[in-house]
Design a protein around this motif. Structure first.
Motif, PDB file in Angstrom:
ATOM      1  N   GLN A  87       0.827  -1.215   0.000  1.00  0.00           N
ATOM      2  CA  GLN A  87       0.000   0.000   0.000  1.00  0.00           C
ATOM      3  C   GLN A  87       0.859   1.261   0.000  1.00  0.00           C
ATOM      4  O   GLN A  87       0.509   2.249  -0.629  1.00  0.00           O
ATOM      5  N   THR A  88       1.978   1.197   0.694  1.00  0.00           N
ATOM      6  CA  THR A  88       2.869   2.356   0.742  1.00  0.00           C
ATOM      7  C   THR A  88       3.530   2.597  -0.607  1.00  0.00           C
ATOM      8  O   THR A  88       3.538   3.725  -1.121  1.00  0.00           O
ATOM      9  N   GLN A  96       1.418   3.689  -3.933  1.00  0.00           N
ATOM     10  CA  GLN A  96       1.110   5.108  -4.121  1.00  0.00           C
ATOM     11  C   GLN A  96       2.102   5.781  -5.069  1.00  0.00           C
ATOM     12  O   GLN A  96       1.801   6.816  -5.660  1.00  0.00           O
ATOM     13  N   ARG A 113       1.768  -2.243 -11.048  1.00  0.00           N
ATOM     14  CA  ARG A 113       1.245  -2.624  -9.723  1.00  0.00           C
ATOM     15  C   ARG A 113       1.335  -4.135  -9.521  1.00  0.00           C
ATOM     16  O   ARG A 113       1.682  -4.595  -8.430  1.00  0.00           O
ATOM     17  N   LYS A 138      -4.226   9.271   3.088  1.00  0.00           N
ATOM     18  CA  LYS A 138      -4.899   9.234   1.781  1.00  0.00           C
ATOM     19  C   LYS A 138      -6.191  10.034   1.837  1.00  0.00           C
ATOM     20  O   LYS A 138      -6.495  10.803   0.929  1.00  0.00           O
ATOM     21  N   GLN A 148      -5.432  13.724   2.017  1.00  0.00           N
ATOM     22  CA  GLN A 148      -4.961  14.208   0.728  1.00  0.00           C
ATOM     23  C   GLN A 148      -6.146  14.401  -0.218  1.00  0.00           C
ATOM     24  O   GLN A 148      -6.245  15.416  -0.896  1.00  0.00           O
TER      25      GLN A 148
END
Length: 191
Positions: free
Chosen positions: A63-64, A67, A83, A176, A179
């Motif tokens: 997940q980190t 991004q 991904r 997230k 943001q």
């Protein structure tokens, strides 16, 4: 598979002199280990606790880093491929590799469960997996002969998973959301 290879296929159950799945299980278990059923169960639970923690840590890492894999209009296929490659790379990493990368993050998060329990559970798993499980110790006690120690391994594992969930929420999900909220406000879409 070619017909020649199909004819050469070995019936492994018969090869080892068994007829049923139960016979195979018992023969293989007795031949591969001198542990009792109880010791096998304890070992299995320890390995499962560790595996569940490892899966969450790999998800944090994915997940980190995911991004950083930006998706631009018209490049969706490339984005999906990148991904997927990132996910495969992380899944191939060992627990130790993932933990080394995340350890400074866990220290900064100031969680005793992640800095104390996580290395202890990993050390126990390694001892159980690579040495005689019967002699493995967790914080000075044997989870194989001391049920209180076995319960402590379970509780500590639960605390670690709970703290990892908190880490995900506070370090990945909340930023997230902030943001996105900031972007919506900036774009005039949030009132």
């Amino acid at each position: 598979m070619s017909k020649a290879k199909q004819k050469q296929k070995i019936d492994y159950i018969k090869f080892i002199g068994c007829k049923t799945a139960e016979e195979v299980f018992e023969l293989v278990r007795q031949s591969s280990s001198d542990m009792s059923d109880h010791e096998h169960a304890v070992r299995s639970v320890i390995l499962d606790i560790h595996a569940r923690i490892e899966a969450v840590m790999k998800e944090i890492l994915f997940q980190t880093l995911a991004q950083l894999v930006a998706c631009y209009t018209g490049a969706e296929a490339k984005h999906k491929d990148c991904r997927s490659r990132l996910e495969r790379t992380i899944q191939k990493m060992s627990f130790s590799q993932v933990h080394r990368l995340l350890a400074p993050c866990f220290e900064a998060f100031e969680s005793g469960e992640l800095t104390e329990y996580l290395p202890a559970i990993d050390a126990l798993r390694n001892e159980v997996a690579h040495r005689s499980g019967k002699t493995a110790k967790y914080k000075g006690r044997s989870p194989f002969s001391d049920p209180d120690c076995f319960a402590q391994v379970f509780i500590d594992g639960c605390h670690v998973r709970q703290e990892l969930g908190e880490f995900i929420e506070r370090r990945i999900d909340d930023p997230k959301a902030m943001q996105e909220r900031g972007w919506l406000h900036f774009a005039g879409r949030l009132h």
